[in-house]
Design a protein around this motif. Structure first.
Motif, PDB file in Angstrom:
ATOM      1  N   GLU A   1       4.287  -4.871   3.696  1.00 50.99           N
ATOM      2  CA  GLU A   1       3.646  -5.426   2.486  1.00 50.99           C
ATOM      3  C   GLU A   1       4.104  -6.857   2.233  1.00 50.99           C
ATOM      4  OE1 GLU A   1       4.345  -2.334  -0.424  1.00 50.99           O
ATOM      5  OE2 GLU A   1       2.211  -1.759  -0.289  1.00 50.99           O
TER       6      GLU A   1
ATOM      7  N   LEU B   1      10.442   5.173   6.301  1.00 50.86           N
ATOM      8  CA  LEU B   1       9.061   4.795   5.972  1.00 50.86           C
ATOM      9  C   LEU B   1       9.004   3.766   4.839  1.00 50.86           C
ATOM     10  CD1 LEU B   1       6.001   5.217   6.511  1.00 50.86           C
ATOM     11  CD2 LEU B   1       6.064   6.962   4.721  1.00 50.86           C
ATOM     12  N   PRO B   2       9.655   4.047   3.671  1.00 51.89           N
ATOM     13  CA  PRO B   2       9.578   3.052   2.592  1.00 51.89           C
ATOM     14  C   PRO B   2      10.081   1.677   3.010  1.00 51.89           C
ATOM     15  CG  PRO B   2      10.659   5.078   1.816  1.00 51.89           C
ATOM     16  CD  PRO B   2      10.410   5.244   3.278  1.00 51.89           C
TER      17      PRO B   2
ATOM     18  N   ARG C   1      -4.251   1.321   4.611  1.00 55.24           N
ATOM     19  CA  ARG C   1      -4.311   1.203   3.142  1.00 55.24           C
ATOM     20  C   ARG C   1      -4.174  -0.262   2.721  1.00 55.24           C
ATOM     21  NH1 ARG C   1      -0.745   0.321  -0.588  1.00 55.24           N
ATOM     22  NH2 ARG C   1       1.068   0.636   0.744  1.00 55.24           N
ATOM     23  N   ILE C   2      -3.222  -0.943   3.320  1.00 54.55           N
ATOM     24  CA  ILE C   2      -3.001  -2.348   2.950  1.00 54.55           C
ATOM     25  C   ILE C   2      -4.232  -3.179   3.329  1.00 54.55           C
ATOM     26  CG2 ILE C   2      -1.579  -4.390   3.436  1.00 54.55           C
ATOM     27  CD1 ILE C   2       0.788  -2.333   3.858  1.00 54.55           C
TER      28      ILE C   2
ATOM     29  N   ARG D   1      -1.424   4.963   8.558  1.00 56.41           N
ATOM     30  CA  ARG D   1      -2.211   5.108   7.317  1.00 56.41           C
ATOM     31  C   ARG D   1      -1.865   4.008   6.315  1.00 56.41           C
ATOM     32  NH1 ARG D   1      -1.740  10.769   7.950  1.00 56.41           N
ATOM     33  NH2 ARG D   1      -0.081  10.973   6.432  1.00 56.41           N
ATOM     34  N   GLU D   2      -0.572   3.671   6.245  1.00 54.63           N
ATOM     35  CA  GLU D   2      -0.154   2.612   5.304  1.00 54.63           C
ATOM     36  C   GLU D   2      -0.754   1.259   5.709  1.00 54.63           C
ATOM     37  OE1 GLU D   2       1.595   2.636   2.445  1.00 54.63           O
ATOM     38  OE2 GLU D   2       1.547   4.813   2.510  1.00 54.63           O
TER      39      GLU D   2
ATOM     40  N   VAL E   1       7.381   0.039   5.240  1.00 51.06           N
ATOM     41  CA  VAL E   1       6.201  -0.329   4.442  1.00 51.06           C
ATOM     42  C   VAL E   1       6.502  -1.568   3.592  1.00 51.06           C
ATOM     43  CG1 VAL E   1       4.681   0.422   2.573  1.00 51.06           C
ATOM     44  CG2 VAL E   1       5.235   1.997   4.433  1.00 51.06           C
ATOM     45  N   LYS E   2       7.721  -1.623   3.058  1.00 47.37           N
ATOM     46  CA  LYS E   2       8.105  -2.792   2.252  1.00 47.37           C
ATOM     47  C   LYS E   2       8.038  -4.069   3.098  1.00 47.37           C
ATOM     48  CE  LYS E   2      11.834  -4.146  -0.786  1.00 47.37           C
ATOM     49  NZ  LYS E   2      13.251  -3.960  -1.031  1.00 47.37           N
TER      50      LYS E   2
ATOM     51  N   LYS F   1       2.037   8.122   9.394  1.00 54.82           N
ATOM     52  CA  LYS F   1       2.137   7.562   8.033  1.00 54.82           C
ATOM     53  C   LYS F   1       2.117   6.033   8.062  1.00 54.82           C
ATOM     54  CE  LYS F   1       4.339  11.439   5.725  1.00 54.82           C
ATOM     55  NZ  LYS F   1       5.600  12.067   5.318  1.00 54.82           N
ATOM     56  N   VAL F   2       2.794   5.448   9.026  1.00 61.80           N
ATOM     57  CA  VAL F   2       2.787   3.977   9.125  1.00 61.80           C
ATOM     58  C   VAL F   2       1.365   3.494   9.383  1.00 61.80           C
ATOM     59  CG1 VAL F   2       3.590   1.997  10.495  1.00 61.80           C
ATOM     60  CG2 VAL F   2       5.193   3.820   9.891  1.00 61.80           C
TER      61      VAL F   2
END
Ligand code: SF4
Length: 360
Positions: free
Chosen positions: A351, A343-344, A285-286, A281-282, A347-348, A278-279
């Protein structure tokens, strides 16, 4: 050390002569569908593609191709087989470069006509020599090995240069990695023409990435290869991502960012494999939003054995514990989190460390 080559241009992108190795890919949409093709080109450009190639298989696509050239954010190469009049038309409609395999055009005069048109318009040409379609006379005399690929390429280079076309790059490709590497090394030893490197028909991601990394990576480490395409039986964006990883692995581009993760073992108490996927993929995505991540290293580690050490050495990192983990930022422990929060929170952080890439 990189070899010294002449510098040519595909649109505004310089190739050879000390320019950075550029990344190419190829659209797999119908060229007649300008909307879909332009959408794919924009996606690929956002992922890091610098030059795009689209097939021009028939005259019916020329109007659409002209629009694609006019609106594409990156230079467009026309991919031509068999019919040299399509190469000439594509150049007239705005192709920054044409890729031809002179061995499958209708005779040498056809190749000369393409050369004259490219020279007249100041555009470049890729002479793409492929093990499957060599110059007939050379194939009969020399077979299909590296020497035949090189002889074929040198023959066509002479032909194009005789017509005043010097904005040339060459590719020598076979699906066999060893043959490709040997051919590129031999050609590079005696020529100042930039090389487009890649392993043709490398296959699906599982083996194509390995073949490309070995083949392209070996050449780049030799200082050979001024532009590259990874060929995969996969969405073209995977080709671009793999190309970036190969360039980072050989030290020609910064890895942005390096994702460090442990292999997991009997101590792991969090869903680490899923979390790492997931990381990853994130991060993609970014980046696909045209953003650059200003982190060198992100660590996702399973437990307290190596976890805190790796995580605290990274710009941001997580070290798992029994039912959650600890978040580190530049070596400082900043939060203790539940498994759902890991994960959140990461990701924060990623970002917050990203910014739009400036398009100068
Ligand atoms: Fe196992 Fe922990 Fe090492 Fe990961 S960091 S491999 S969970 S000991």
């Amino acid at each position: 050390m990189a070899r010294t080559t002449r510098q040519i241009h595909v649109g505004r992108v310089a190739i050879g002569g000390g320019a950075p190795v550029s990344i190419q890919s190829m659209t797999n949409t119908d060229t007649a569908d300008a909307e879909a093709t332009l959408a794919q080109i924009r996606e690929l450009a956002a992922a890091g593609c610098e030059i795009i190639r689209s097939t021009v298989p028939a005259r019916i696509v020329l109007d659409s191709f002209e629009r694609i050239c006019a609106e594409s954010p990156i230079p467009v190469i026309a991919d031509i087989h068999f019919d040299h009049t399509l190469a000439i038309a594509a150049l007239e409609r705005g192709a920054a470069c044409v890729r031809v395999n002179p061995g499958n055009l209708r005779g040498e005069e056809a190749a000369r006509e393409v050369a004259r048109k490219a020279a007249e318009l100041g555009r470049s040409v890729r002479i793409g020599v492929n093990g499957g379609s060599l110059n007939k006379e050379i194939a009969e005399r020399m077979g299909h090995g590296p020497d035949a690929l090189v002889a074929s390429a040198e023959h066509y280079v002479r032909l194009f240069e005789e017509e005043g076309c010097r904005e040339l790059k060459v590719s020598l490709k076979a699906s066999n990695v060893r043959v490709t590497i040997d051919a590129c090394r031999k050609f590079a030893a005696n020529s100042d023409i930039p090389l487009h490197v890649g392993i043709t028909e490398a296959g699906p991601v599982s083996c194509g990435v390995v073949k490309s990394a070995v083949g392209i990576g070996s050449l780049l480490l030799d200082g050979i290869g001024e532009t590259m395409r990874v060929s995969l039986t996969a969405p073209p964006v995977e080709e671009v991502r793999t190309a970036l990883k190969i360039l980072a692995a050989v030290g020609l581009r910064p890895a942005e960012p390096e994702l460090v993760s442990c292999p997991t073992c009997g101590r792991t108490r969090v869903g680490l494999m899923e979390l790492v996927s997931k990381v990853e993929r994130e991060i993609e995505r970014i980046k696909s939003q045209g953003r650059r991540i200003r982190l060198k290293k992100i660590a996702v580690m399973g437990c307290i054995v190596n976890g805190p050490g790796e995580a605290s050495d990274a710009d941001v990192g997580i070290a798992g514990s029994n039912h959650g983990g600890v978040l580190f930022r530049h070596g400082e422990k900043v939060a203790t989190l539940s498994e759902e929060e890991l994960l959140p929170a990461l990701v924060k952080e990623i970002e917050a460390a990203s910014e739009p890439i400036r398009q100068d």
